[in-house]
Design an enzyme around this catalytic site. Structure first.
Site, PDB file in Angstrom:
ATOM      1  CB  SER A 137      39.727  43.677  42.699  1.00 18.60           C
ATOM      2  OG  SER A 137      39.475  43.306  41.356  1.00 18.60           O
ATOM      3  CE1 TYR A 150      44.722  43.999  41.609  1.00 18.88           C
ATOM      4  CE2 TYR A 150      43.034  42.622  40.607  1.00 18.88           C
ATOM      5  CZ  TYR A 150      43.410  43.799  41.229  1.00 18.88           C
ATOM      6  OH  TYR A 150      42.474  44.770  41.467  1.00 18.88           O
TER       7      TYR A 150
END
Length: 277
Positions: A137, A150
């Site tokens: 990501s 995350y």
């Protein structure tokens, strides 16, 4: 691609996994996809009667992974590509979020991916060829309040991917960490785990961020099908990148982060150098 390949993609029920599976099948490749239920297995195999094959697997069940990969190699065929796509996002202020939520985040996003790599590598290494794509990501480069767990998991997978690439390059195996920006997937919707709010001191900072993320879900600029085609292009490259950003927002934000780091390093350079010898 120049010739058909067999891809093992984790988490093909939705998001990037489903998009990549569809585009790979359209391009003439074979896809083995992992899913979590018999219904999802049936739906995935309907994508193509012969070249879409499903396997039920939870990547956190690390004891089952070796057997699943061995079964694929023996009964379906040699794997050319592993795509570690299975993952999810956790949203929550760090002080409010329990450690169990962090463990679960890392079990799926990091330990599950590494277990898949460890199961697949012996076969690729023996054949002296292969490609591993780890879907990370832009949150593996940049951070923002409320997604510390995350971002931590994606930073970890970025670093693991880079080091692994150096280790397996002599065997003809490529490793690419693919870092998407904001795409129209379920990441900010049903795939997002959210810790309830409990500390009022963070309201002013975080409540607008959570609302903006919820409002934006489904309207992100990135097209998952185009991301999938970009990943297929990387697989066809003779010199694939170690890191690939996807999306103009990822490019802009990561460049800004790198520029800011360079400015900060220069500002503190004298203190940094003062610790030598």
């Amino acid at each position: 691609m120049t010739s058909p390949r067999r891809l093992l993609i984790t988490g093909v029920s939705s998001g990037f996994g489903r998009a990549l599976a569809r585009e790979a099948l359209l391009a003439g490749h074979s896809v083995v996809g992992t899913v979590r239920s018999p219904q999802a297995l049936h739906e995935f195999e309907q994508l193509h009667p012969h070249r879409a094959t499903g396997r039920i697997l939870d990547v956190t069940d690390v004891d089952a992974i070796d057997g699943v990969v061995a079964d694929i190699e023996q009964n379906i065929g040699p794997l050319d590509v592993l795509v570690n796509n299975a993952g999810y996002g956790h949203e929550g202020i760090l002080e409010e979020s329990p450690l169990d939520a962090m463990r679960r985040q890392f079990d799926v996003n990091v330990f599950g991916a590494v277990a898949m790599i460890k199961a697949t590598l012996p076969y690729m290494r023996a054949r002296r060829r292969g490609h591993i794509l780890n879907i990370t990501s832009m949150g593996g480069f940049i951070t923002m309040p409320g997604i510390a767990y995350y971002c931590g998991s994606k930073f970890a997978l970025e670093g693991i991917s880079e080091a692994l690439g150096m280790e397996v390059k002599p065997f003809g195996i490529h490793v690419t960490a693919v870092a998407p920006g904001s795409f129209r997937t379920d990441w900010a919707g049903r795939s997002m785990s959210r810790t309830p709010r409990s500390i009022a001191d963070y309201d002013l900072l975080f409540d607008p961020i959570r609302k903006a993320r919820e409002d934006k879900s489904g309207h992100q600029p990135g097209d998952p099908a185009k991301a999938a085609r970009a990943m297929l292009a990387v697989l066809d490259s003779d010199a694939p990148p170690a890191h690939l950003l996807l999306g103009s927002d990822a490019l802009q934000l990561v460049r800004h982060k790198l520029d800011a780091m360079a400015v900060e390093a220069t500002a503190w350079e004298a203190l940094t150098r003062s610790t030598d010898g």
